[in-house]
Write an enzyme that holds these catalytic residues in place. Structure first.
Site, PDB file in Angstrom:
ATOM      1  N   ARG A 199      -5.731 -12.216 -20.269  1.00  0.00           N
ATOM      2  CA  ARG A 199      -5.128 -13.511 -20.621  1.00  0.00           C
ATOM      3  C   ARG A 199      -3.615 -13.470 -20.466  1.00  0.00           C
ATOM      4  NH1 ARG A 199      -4.087 -15.542 -25.818  1.00  0.00           N
ATOM      5  NH2 ARG A 199      -5.474 -13.995 -26.750  1.00  0.00           N
TER       6      ARG A 199
ATOM      7  N   ASN B 291      -0.484 -12.732 -27.172  1.00  0.00           N
ATOM      8  CA  ASN B 291      -1.003 -11.734 -28.117  1.00  0.00           C
ATOM      9  C   ASN B 291      -0.876 -10.301 -27.662  1.00  0.00           C
ATOM     10  OD1 ASN B 291      -3.478 -14.157 -28.599  1.00  0.00           O
ATOM     11  ND2 ASN B 291      -1.822 -13.787 -30.049  1.00  0.00           N
TER      12      ASN B 291
ATOM     13  N   GLY C 216      -5.779 -15.750 -32.377  1.00  0.00           N
ATOM     14  CA  GLY C 216      -4.915 -15.336 -31.287  1.00  0.00           C
ATOM     15  C   GLY C 216      -3.978 -16.484 -30.962  1.00  0.00           C
ATOM     16  N   SER C 217      -3.591 -16.637 -29.700  1.00  0.00           N
ATOM     17  CA  SER C 217      -2.773 -17.797 -29.320  1.00  0.00           C
ATOM     18  C   SER C 217      -2.086 -17.555 -27.996  1.00  0.00           C
ATOM     19  CB  SER C 217      -1.677 -18.119 -30.347  1.00  0.00           C
ATOM     20  OG  SER C 217      -2.224 -18.392 -31.602  1.00  0.00           O
ATOM     21  N   ASN C 218      -1.684 -18.658 -27.362  1.00  0.00           N
ATOM     22  CA  ASN C 218      -0.704 -18.657 -26.287  1.00  0.00           C
ATOM     23  C   ASN C 218       0.432 -19.592 -26.699  1.00  0.00           C
ATOM     24  OD1 ASN C 218      -2.572 -17.353 -24.296  1.00  0.00           O
ATOM     25  ND2 ASN C 218      -3.611 -19.328 -24.420  1.00  0.00           N
TER      26      ASN C 218
END
Length: 805
Positions: free
Chosen positions: A541, A512, A240-242
């Site tokens: 998130r 995401n 995933g990621s930010n």
């Protein structure tokens, strides 16, 4: 030879110093002529190591830069690299046994045999060689090919000249030299990870029905739609990621800022590895590379910084085949018979006879009988399914990365994406020294327009496409072909003008979810469903991230320090929404007891106060975080999302809804009792500090780890392994990985702070096996040494001259 190498080092460093002292264009112009000659063997590079084992690789051209990169990666990650090369050569069964499980790094194959059958099929069909033969931009550029050739040579030279100390592969027969084709196939495996790589079991297990085989029941469309939605939900994936980019309108000095926080596996072949790559006058870039890659995947140079987040676009589609009733290996297109192509593959097996299987291919791609255990696609006497993966024709990611590495601003980043169209499954977020920002979902996707899906979907596709973006098209109709956009580099994909893109917004953020709320004040709409949704509920998130970064942009005056604080704020959005109501409902339970899922009454009175006093963070010192974590997991596992909240989701208020926990649902008290009972059974105090029971063990010592799981909504995401007998959460499978906070102050050197959470080396004997992990535990950063003066000033400076013998 020693004199020549010394001259190379001196020349390279002198050129690097000159390049940093001159304007970039002038340096490029003066250096262009002297570095154009191709390398003809005798490859070499200079590697200068600074704190935490970070290599700064200097070379005279791309082949030599690849050589230094391959050498330095092998120094830190030889076992993980070697294991991956065994995978892409299709030799796991030979060395580890056919039935053993893979680590899922390079495909979804559940067994070594399935993995080998797939990758041997890729090799036997010469798929990658045909792509290499394509002229750029359809195929890789000469610079990319030279990098990959050099990487293989550097890896091999390290093996020849060094002794392996990592016990994971020390003395193993399967650690062998590699070819440049092995390096390219590894890149191919990463490209198809979301397409063919997701369906390896279903491709390799596909068998035509025999005459005596009972017809399989038709797939349950509703169940498949739910399974597809879960399978392609980015927030449930192991990656995933930010990332957020802030424009000059929000910063203290009018220049851009970027915070990248990718969530990737902590173990195996999809780890990041950190370096700086320099060809004086031509290239100077620092950042994290996926293992086996010769380019920087996420990073910065003197002018621009970028990061990626896993996108919601679905990089595959299915074609439902109508079969000839007399022969299930023949399908019909516009009434004409087309015979499937057989690919026979033989895999050697350890302590057993070789296994031969046949794979079946169509004009659309391979026949597939499942997309994982929850998505069966039975091959019957009348119907089969073929998988289309446009990234199976994509070796362009390395050229996209090179374009980013050489960029002088966000405009060049976007130009690289338009020119190469090489990113298979990620978004791009970027900021530059002039204060500009970019978000774009420029990924290689099958050209599934909503109009095409409406016109050509089978009954199954009419259910799966709206719910998940997985199109199932009628393969018996020629007019249901995907077509081509004029600006697309290959047929059957979207061109750059169709990509959701946001430029120069005060902030551009992604966690995401789809592109819709990259900036809540400037929502993106109008894209096709295959890219993602519009107007649907966001993940916890995403909601927390948008709240945070919008508030930061609103305050203004931002600096790199603000990015660092955001990374380790460890705020729990779910806790902010739920904890106070949960504590009050807990205190109101009759007799202070609740019944757990086994029917046992549990005294929960102590939990009420712990939840009320909890600081709503998952810092290592937070008391009550572990209790809330176990409670929230139990509650969301058993209570449907639609019943959790009193105030439902509204697309008019997507960041603040849904809200207000419904504590009257029967599952509330049960989840609380289960969490309390679980911690007590493990001997863990309800109000224990999180870091005492959420940690990793390195060198026999516990290292506390902050952060939290996906459903909590924490920016600093980690996915830990629950082992109550071992003390709580005792390892991390995936989460924050290569983190960078980058800005500019007007000098030639970017202001950059980085952190590789699991450290550079997987070798437990290495001094760089856990040093950055300890930094991560203490919420400390590495100050980037990008400019020449900073590299030379490192107290840990170690210079290594590496070459082929």
């Amino acid at each position: 030879m020693r004199t020549r190498l010394r001259r190379l080092v001196v020349t390279a460093v002198a050129l690097l110093t000159a390049a940093t002292a001159l304007p970039g264009a002038a340096a490029d112009e003066r250096s262009a002529g002297r570095h154009e000659r191709p390398s003809h063997g005798g490859l070499s590079a200079v590697i200068r190591y600074t704190e935490y084992g970070i290599p700064h690789i200097v070379a005279e051209d791309y082949a030599n830069l690849g050589f230094g990169t391959g050498w330095a990666q092998a120094e830190d990650q030889v076992c993980a690299l070697a294991d991956g090369f065994v995978t892409v050569r299709g030799e796991r069964s030979r060395h580890f046994g056919a039935d053993a499980a893979t680590d899922l790094s390079l495909s979804s194959a559940t067994t070594n045999l399935a993995s080998d059958l797939y990758f041997q099929g890729v090799r036997r069909s010469r798929t990658v060689e045909r792509l290499l033969a394509e002229p750029a931009p359809r195929g890789p550029s000469r610079d990319s090919e030279e990098l990959m050739r050099g990487f293989a040579a550097g890896y091999n030279a390290w093996l020849e000249q060094n002794r392996i100390t990592d016990p994971a592969c020390r003395g193993a027969s399967w650690v062998r030299p590699v070819s440049s084709l092995d390096v390219v196939v590894r890149g191919f495996a990463l490209a198809v990870l979301g397409g063919q790589g997701r369906a390896v079991d279903g491709i390799t297990a596909a068998r035509p029905p025999s005459g005596g085989t009972a017809a399989a029941p038709a797939p349950d469309a509703g169940a498949l739609a739910r399974a597809a939605r879960e399978l392609f939900a980015a927030d449930d994936a192991d990656m995933g990621s930010n990332a957020v980019a802030f424009s000059g309108r929000t910063t203290a000095n009018g220049r851009g800022l970027l915070l990248g926080n990718p969530h990737y596996p902590w173990h195996g072949g999809r780890r990041f590895w950190q370096s700086q790559q320099t060809i004086p006058g031509r290239l100077d870039v620092a950042g994290g590379s996926l293992l086996g890659s010769a380019t920087v995947s996420i990073g910065h140079n003197a002018h621009v910084a970028w990061s990626h987040t896993v996108a919601t676009g679905v990089p595959l589609n299915l074609h439902q085949l109508t079969l000839d009733p007399a022969d299930p290996t023949v399908y019909l297109v516009d009434g004409r018979r087309e015979r499937m192509t057989e690919r026979s593959v033989t895999v050697p097996v350890k302590d057993g006879a070789p296994v031969t299987r046949t794979q079946w291919w169509t004009r659309y791609g391979p026949v597939v009988t499942s997309l994982g255990a929850s998505l069966p696609l039975p091959w019957t006497g009348t119907t089969a399914y073929a998988l289309n993966d446009p990234n199976a024709a994509n070796l362009r990611a390395s050229d996209t990365a090179l374009g980013f590495s050489r960029a002088r601003g966000t405009g060049d980043v976007r130009d690289s994406l338009r020119r190469t169209q090489g990113l298979p499954w990620v978004n791009t977020i970027a900021a530059d020294s002039r204060g500009r920002t970019l978000f774009t979902q420029s990924q290689v996707l099958p050209r599934i327009t909503d109009e095409l899906a409406d016109r050509c979907s089978t009954p199954l596709g009419k259910v799966t496409y709206p719910s998940s973006g997985v199109a199932v098209l009628d393969g018996s109709r020629g007019d249901c072909a995907l077509g081509r956009d004029r600006d697309a580099v290959q047929p059957g994909i979207f061109g750059p003008d169709r990509m959701p893109t946001l430029e120069d917004a005060p902030y551009a953020e992604n966690s995401n979810d789809s592109a819709w709320l990259a900036n809540a004040d400037r929502p993106l709409t109008g894209y096709e469903r295959v890219f993602g949704t519009v107007g649907t509920q966001r993940s916890m998130r995403t909601r927390g991230a948008v709240e945070d970064v919008a508030a930061m942009a609103g305050r203004g005056g931002l600096t790199v320090r603000d990015l660092q604080r955001q990374q380790f704020a460890d705020r729990v959005p779910a806790g902010d929404l739920v904890a106070a109501d949960a504590a009050r409902a807990c205190a109101a339970l009759p007799g202070g007891t609740a019944t757990d899922s086994a029917g046992t009454a549990v005294d929960v009175r102590d939990a009420c106060g712990v939840l009320a006093r909890w600081d709503r963070t998952v810092d290592t010192g937070s008391r009550g975080a572990l209790l809330f974590d176990r409670f929230w997991r139990a509650l969301t596992r058993t209570v449907p999302a639609g019943r959790l909240w009193k105030v439902p989701f509204s697309p008019d208020d997507p960041v603040r809804t849904p809200n207000t926990l419904d504590t009257s649902v029967p599952g509330f008290a049960t989840a609380l009792a289960d969490a309390v009972g679980e911690l007590r059974a493990a001997g863990i105090p309800l109000g224990a500090r999180l870091g005492e029971h959420q940690f990793v063990v390195r060198g026999g010592k516990r290292i506390p780890v902050g952060g939290g799981t996906e459903s909590l909504g924490v920016w600093n995401k980690i996915e830990p392994v629950w082992d109550p007998a071992g003390g709580g959460y005792t390892e991390v499978t995936t989460g924050s990985s290569y983190i960078q906070a980058v800005g500019w102050d007007g000098s030639r050197c970017p202001v950059a702070r980085t952190l590789l959470t699991y450290s550079q080396s997987a070798d437990p004997t290495s001094p760089h096996h856990a040093d950055q992990t300890r930094l991560f535990s203490g919420e400390r950063w590495v100050t980037s040494r990008f400019c020449e003066r900073d590299i030379r000033a490192s107290p840990a400076l170690r210079v290594v001259r590496v070459r082929e013998r």
